[in-house]
Design an enzyme around this catalytic site. Structure first.
Site, PDB file in Angstrom:
ATOM      1  CB  SER A  91      -1.645   4.301  -8.529  1.00  0.00           C
ATOM      2  OG  SER A  91      -2.313   3.284  -7.826  1.00  0.00           O
ATOM      3  CB  ALA A 117     -11.373   2.328 -11.605  1.00  0.00           C
ATOM      4  CB  THR A 118     -11.020  -3.348 -10.129  1.00  0.00           C
ATOM      5  OG1 THR A 118      -9.887  -3.052  -9.313  1.00  0.00           O
ATOM      6  CG2 THR A 118     -10.579  -3.787 -11.514  1.00  0.00           C
ATOM      7  CG  HIS A 172      -7.006   7.682  -7.144  1.00  0.00           C
ATOM      8  ND1 HIS A 172      -5.690   7.534  -7.521  1.00  0.00           N
ATOM      9  CD2 HIS A 172      -7.125   7.039  -5.975  1.00  0.00           C
ATOM     10  CE1 HIS A 172      -5.050   6.833  -6.603  1.00  0.00           C
ATOM     11  NE2 HIS A 172      -5.896   6.516  -5.648  1.00  0.00           N
ATOM     12  CD  GLU A 186     -16.326   4.494 -11.561  1.00  0.00           C
ATOM     13  OE1 GLU A 186     -17.540   4.606 -11.743  1.00  0.00           O
ATOM     14  OE2 GLU A 186     -15.712   5.079 -10.637  1.00  0.00           O
ATOM     15  NE  ARG A 209      -8.330   8.555 -13.879  1.00  0.00           N
ATOM     16  CZ  ARG A 209      -8.920   7.972 -12.834  1.00  0.00           C
ATOM     17  NH1 ARG A 209      -8.192   7.495 -11.864  1.00  0.00           N
ATOM     18  NH2 ARG A 209     -10.218   7.882 -12.777  1.00  0.00           N
ATOM     19  N   GLY A 223       3.600   3.563  -4.354  1.00  0.00           N
ATOM     20  CA  GLY A 223       3.805   4.338  -5.577  1.00  0.00           C
ATOM     21  C   GLY A 223       3.442   3.565  -6.841  1.00  0.00           C
ATOM     22  CB  ALA A 241      -0.897  -0.001   1.239  1.00  0.00           C
ATOM     23  NE  ARG A 242      -1.610   6.690   0.048  1.00  0.00           N
ATOM     24  CZ  ARG A 242      -2.524   6.293  -0.829  1.00  0.00           C
ATOM     25  NH1 ARG A 242      -2.188   5.507  -1.819  1.00  0.00           N
ATOM     26  NH2 ARG A 242      -3.770   6.677  -0.744  1.00  0.00           N
TER      27      ARG A 242
END
Ligand SMILES: Nc1nc2c(ncn2[C@@H]2O[C@H](COP(=O)(O)OP(=O)(O)OP(=O)(O)O)[C@@H](O)[C@H]2O)c(=O)[nH]1
Length: 170
Positions: A17, A35-36, A51, A63, A55, A15, A12-13
């Site tokens: 994405s 996006a899921t 997010h 989605e 973008r 980097g 998590a976090r």
């Protein structure tokens, strides 16, 4: 330049994405963001809004919490580079929907090599901590590990992110 299939793993976090977006936007746009995630509570809604707001122009957001194969097939028909964020939530959604994980994963693995546009897939590495104390979490961790291995096998490039930095595994 990113071509074929790229898998980006990390905690998590880490980097993931951001790295995925960088790789995809280095290609000529527009780009498709699959996006899921589903916003089940206010915190997730807020995260998703952030997010979306962050973008760059040129992204087309799709989605699709469950039918990843269908979303990728549709995106492939537009010949646009694609980012899938993320495999982990997709797997969670498949399990919670009571679908057969192995069959759904097999459909994805069958589809990926035949795609003509570059695709970057993001997944959370969930296997590094202590053994979870409940069966569902252990099952989830095993499915995630197997899915990552299967995609890594057919991927052209695999990165592991830690503290915002990429380690190239393949
Ligand atoms: N439904 C939906 N989900 C989105 C959208 N944009 C981003 N997300 C979700 O947001 C999630 C990624 O956000 P984070 O939870 O902040 O990422 P992280 O994995 O903790 O951190 P990094 O490693 O830095 O990427 C992914 O699961 C996406 O599916 C959107 O437009 N709609």
């Amino acid at each position: 330049m990113t071509t074929g299939i790229t898998l980006i793993l990390g905690g998590a976090r880490s980097g993931k994405s951001r790295m995925a977006e960088q790789l995809v936007t280095a290609l000529p746009g527009p780009w498709v963001y699959i996006a899921t995630a589903q916003a089940f509570d206010a915190e997730m809604q807020d995260r998703i809004r952030q997010h979306q707001g962050g973008r760059a122009e040129g992204w087309v957001t799709v989605e699709e919490p469950l039918d990843l194969v269908a979303a990728l097939t549709r995106a492939n028909a537009t010949a646009r580079p694609v980012l899938v964020d993320c495999l982990t939530l997709w797997l969670t959604n498949v399990m919670l929907a009571g679908r057969e994980v192995e069959a759904e994963a097999a459909k994805l693995i069958d589809l990926l090599p035949g795609l003509t546009m570059p695709v970057v897939l993001v997944g959370n590495e969930v296997g590094l901590g202590i053994v979870p104390d409940n069966r569902l979490s252990r099952l989830f961790r095993d499915h995630a590990g197997r899915l990552h291995q299967d995609i890594a096998r057919i991927a052209d490039k695999v990165l592991f992110m830690a503290a915002g930095l990429p380690m190239q595994l393949k």
